[in-house]
Design an enzyme around this catalytic site. Structure first.
Site, PDB file in Angstrom:
ATOM      1  N   LYS A 111       0.737  -1.049   0.212  1.00  0.00           N
ATOM      2  CA  LYS A 111      -0.187  -0.328  -0.109  1.00  0.00           C
ATOM      3  C   LYS A 111       0.768   1.832   0.027  1.00  0.00           C
ATOM      4  O   LYS A 111       0.415   2.157  -0.843  1.00  0.00           O
ATOM      5  CB  LYS A 111      -1.066   0.525   1.220  1.00  0.00           C
ATOM      6  CG  LYS A 111      -2.464  -0.878   0.784  1.00  0.00           C
ATOM      7  CD  LYS A 111      -3.404  -0.420   1.723  1.00  0.00           C
ATOM      8  CE  LYS A 111      -4.511  -1.888   1.936  1.00  0.00           C
ATOM      9  NZ  LYS A 111      -5.421  -1.756   2.479  1.00  0.00           N
ATOM     10  N   LYS A 192      -4.813  -9.556  -4.796  1.00  0.00           N
ATOM     11  CA  LYS A 192      -6.226 -10.183  -4.398  1.00  0.00           C
ATOM     12  C   LYS A 192      -7.323  -9.484  -4.447  1.00  0.00           C
ATOM     13  O   LYS A 192      -6.159  -7.652  -4.687  1.00  0.00           O
ATOM     14  CB  LYS A 192      -5.858  -9.679  -2.498  1.00  0.00           C
ATOM     15  CG  LYS A 192      -5.774  -8.890  -2.288  1.00  0.00           C
ATOM     16  CD  LYS A 192      -6.028  -9.186  -0.060  1.00  0.00           C
ATOM     17  CE  LYS A 192      -5.844  -8.111   0.462  1.00  0.00           C
ATOM     18  NZ  LYS A 192      -6.658  -7.939   1.638  1.00  0.00           N
ATOM     19  N   LYS A 195     -11.325  -4.018  -2.166  1.00  0.00           N
ATOM     20  CA  LYS A 195     -12.487  -2.902  -2.377  1.00  0.00           C
ATOM     21  C   LYS A 195     -11.288  -1.712  -2.992  1.00  0.00           C
ATOM     22  O   LYS A 195     -11.824  -0.889  -3.750  1.00  0.00           O
ATOM     23  CB  LYS A 195     -12.847  -2.288  -1.267  1.00  0.00           C
ATOM     24  CG  LYS A 195     -13.103  -3.416   0.352  1.00  0.00           C
ATOM     25  CD  LYS A 195     -13.268  -2.309   1.352  1.00  0.00           C
ATOM     26  CE  LYS A 195     -13.619  -3.577   2.386  1.00  0.00           C
ATOM     27  NZ  LYS A 195     -12.954  -4.217   3.469  1.00  0.00           N
TER      28      LYS A 195
HETATM   29  N1  AQP Z   1      -9.328 -11.313  -2.135  1.00  0.00           N
HETATM   30  C1  AQP Z   1     -10.143 -11.712  -0.673  1.00  0.00           C
HETATM   31  N2  AQP Z   1      -9.871 -12.765  -0.661  1.00  0.00           N
HETATM   32  C2  AQP Z   1     -10.339 -13.723   0.654  1.00  0.00           C
HETATM   33  N3  AQP Z   1     -10.485 -13.231   1.524  1.00  0.00           N
HETATM   34  C3  AQP Z   1     -10.426 -11.738   1.567  1.00  0.00           C
HETATM   35  N4  AQP Z   1     -11.099 -11.327   2.268  1.00  0.00           N
HETATM   36  C4  AQP Z   1      -9.717  -9.618   1.952  1.00  0.00           C
HETATM   37  N5  AQP Z   1     -10.054  -9.920   0.443  1.00  0.00           N
HETATM   38  C5  AQP Z   1      -9.808 -10.495   0.651  1.00  0.00           C
HETATM   39  C6  AQP Z   1     -10.820 -11.268   3.762  1.00  0.00           C
HETATM   40  O1  AQP Z   1     -11.698 -10.291   4.170  1.00  0.00           O
HETATM   41  C7  AQP Z   1     -11.617  -9.442   5.825  1.00  0.00           C
HETATM   42  C8  AQP Z   1     -12.503  -7.892   5.545  1.00  0.00           C
HETATM   43  O2  AQP Z   1     -11.331  -7.573   5.081  1.00  0.00           O
HETATM   44  P1  AQP Z   1     -10.836  -5.900   5.259  1.00  0.00           P
HETATM   45  O3  AQP Z   1     -11.754  -5.280   4.259  1.00  0.00           O
HETATM   46  O4  AQP Z   1     -10.653  -5.619   6.853  1.00  0.00           O
HETATM   47  O5  AQP Z   1      -9.190  -5.207   4.808  1.00  0.00           O
HETATM   48  P2  AQP Z   1      -8.565  -5.950   3.552  1.00  0.00           P
HETATM   49  O6  AQP Z   1      -8.251  -7.969   3.392  1.00  0.00           O
HETATM   50  O7  AQP Z   1      -7.776  -4.878   3.252  1.00  0.00           O
HETATM   51  O8  AQP Z   1      -9.704  -6.151   2.124  1.00  0.00           O
HETATM   52  P3  AQP Z   1      -9.245  -4.925   0.638  1.00  0.00           P
HETATM   53  O9  AQP Z   1     -10.803  -5.172   0.125  1.00  0.00           O
HETATM   54  O10 AQP Z   1      -8.198  -5.228   0.238  1.00  0.00           O
HETATM   55  O11 AQP Z   1      -9.982  -3.492   1.950  1.00  0.00           O
HETATM   56  P4  AQP Z   1      -9.247  -2.125   1.104  1.00  0.00           P
HETATM   57  O12 AQP Z   1      -8.800  -2.050  -0.513  1.00  0.00           O
HETATM   58  O13 AQP Z   1      -9.530  -1.413   1.697  1.00  0.00           O
HETATM   59  O14 AQP Z   1      -7.302  -3.122   1.408  1.00  0.00           O
HETATM   60  C9  AQP Z   1     -10.431  -9.890   6.162  1.00  0.00           C
HETATM   61  O15 AQP Z   1     -10.109 -11.125   6.453  1.00  0.00           O
HETATM   62  C10 AQP Z   1      -9.677 -10.490   4.704  1.00  0.00           C
HETATM   63  O16 AQP Z   1      -8.638 -11.952   5.759  1.00  0.00           O
END
Ligand code: AQP
Length: 327
Positions: A111, A192, A195
């Site tokens: 990031k 991965k 969002k």
């Molecule tokens: N691509 C993924 N595959 C499997 N699990 C995922 N999780 C997130 N992306 C995937 C799981 O979702 C839970 C909540 O995640 P989060 O929203 O708190 O944070 P994150 O992992 O940072 O999700 P994003 O979508 O990637 O958000 P941004 O883009 O804002 O950083 C967690 O348990 C995570 O493992």
């Protein structure tokens, strides 16, 4: 009964990766564990958020999680910033955490990229806040997607450090992984689904036609040459295995093995299976969002249950660290 803590950021739309990697599992765990599920709005601030948009994002995250099956009768569902003890414990744990350990975190490197000296320090200390979230409730189990395992390992190290410095206090939280559900970006399957990566995700609020378009556009052919399945196709199979009946998956696996698979057929079936899985969630989410007052009451009740638990643990921690008293 074992205690679970897990969180989701209101940093964008809740997507298929969040659902298959985390939220779907959270729903099942409500029967076996004492569960705390948190909308981690303070974590979302580690990247810029619009103050006008954040409340709507939080409401959508609550509604989506309820629509997926989280039950406020069985689980404590609340918003992180409503329990200020999270930030206080975060500071205390920050003072125990080596900077080097934080700089090694893959998510920070991804990031921050080449801007590590200009991004907000919250991006670096994010895993300490995550450790505080978990340890504040002495949760022993944390259901996470595979992408969060490294952060959880650091939370365990922080717990060990605290225990060895100030005496046994925290259980070392164990990850509870959702098997086979690391969902990759549809448009860049080496990353991965996220969002914050436009074009990478299918939101749980997506209309059927948009789901069809996104699946049909998914990358299939980029990847290593030779006999190995490309990352894009592998990802489509992973998603299919999570939403379709086993006989449908077998039919496509057999076609792949015999060299007769047409990606367009795989995508069409996958899109319809996704629509079947996600439509009830989308409809229930939309219905819940028409009653924001009710959502507000649910998370206020959740915070009222979480806060005394948090206050008790924080008081114990401060006492052990020699804070809050003169003698
Ligand atoms: N691509 C993924 N595959 C499997 N699990 C995922 N999780 C997130 N992306 C995937 C799981 O979702 C839970 C909540 O995640 P989060 O929203 O708190 O944070 P994150 O992992 O940072 O999700 P994003 O979508 O990637 O958000 P941004 O883009 O804002 O950083 C967690 O348990 C995570 O493992």
């Amino acid at each position: 009964m074992s205690r679970i803590f897990s969180g989701i950021q209101p940093s964008g739309e809740v997507h298929l990766g969040n659902y298959l990697g985390a939220v779907r599992n959270w729903v099942k765990l409500q029967d076996e564990y004492e569960c705390l599920y948190c909308i981690v709005d303070l974590h979302a601030l580690t990247v810029p958020q619009e103050p006008q948009e954040l409340p709507r994002r939080v409401a959508e995250a609550i509604a989506t999680n309820l629509a997926c099956g989280l039950d406020p009768e069985r689980s404590i569902i609340f918003v992180q910033s409503a329990v200020p003890e999270h930030t206080e414990l975060c500071w205390l744990l920050t003072c125990l955490t080596p900077i080097g350990a934080l700089e090694r975190m893959t998510q920070f490197k991804d990031k921050a990229g080449g801007k590590r000296h200009s991004v907000g320090a919250g991006l670096l200390t994010y895993p300490v806040l995550m450790a505080a979230d978990i340890l504040l409730y002495k949760a022993d189990t944390v259901p996470v997607g595979e992408d969060q395992v490294q952060h959880l390992e650091l939370a365990r190290e922080i717990a060990r450090k605290f225990n060895s410095t100030y005496g046994p206090t925290f259980p070392e939280p164990q990850p509870l992984l959702t098997a086979g559900a690391r969902i990759m970006a549809l448009n860049a399957p080496e990353k991965k689904m996220s969002k914050s990566l436009p074009g990478s995700y299918i939101s749980l609020a997506e209309e059927p036609e948009t789901i069809r378009q996104k699946v049909m556009r998914a990358v299939t052919d980029v990847g290593p040459q030779g006999n190995e399945m490309s990352p894009g196709v592998k990802n489509l199979f992973t998603i299919l295995e999570n939403v379709a009946p086993p006989d449908v998956v077998k039919q496509f696996r057999d076609a792949y093995a015999s060299g007769t698979l047409r990606y367009s057929d795989l995508k069409q079936t996958l899109a319809e299976e996704l629509i079947r899985t996600l439509t009830p969630i989308r409809e229930r989410r939309a219905e819940l969002l028409t009653r924001p007052q009710e959502l507000q009451e649910i998370v206020a009740a959740g915070a009222a249950r979480a806060r005394p638990m948090a206050q008790a643990v924080l008081a114990e921690v401060k006492e052990k660290m020699g804070l809050g008293r003169l003698l």
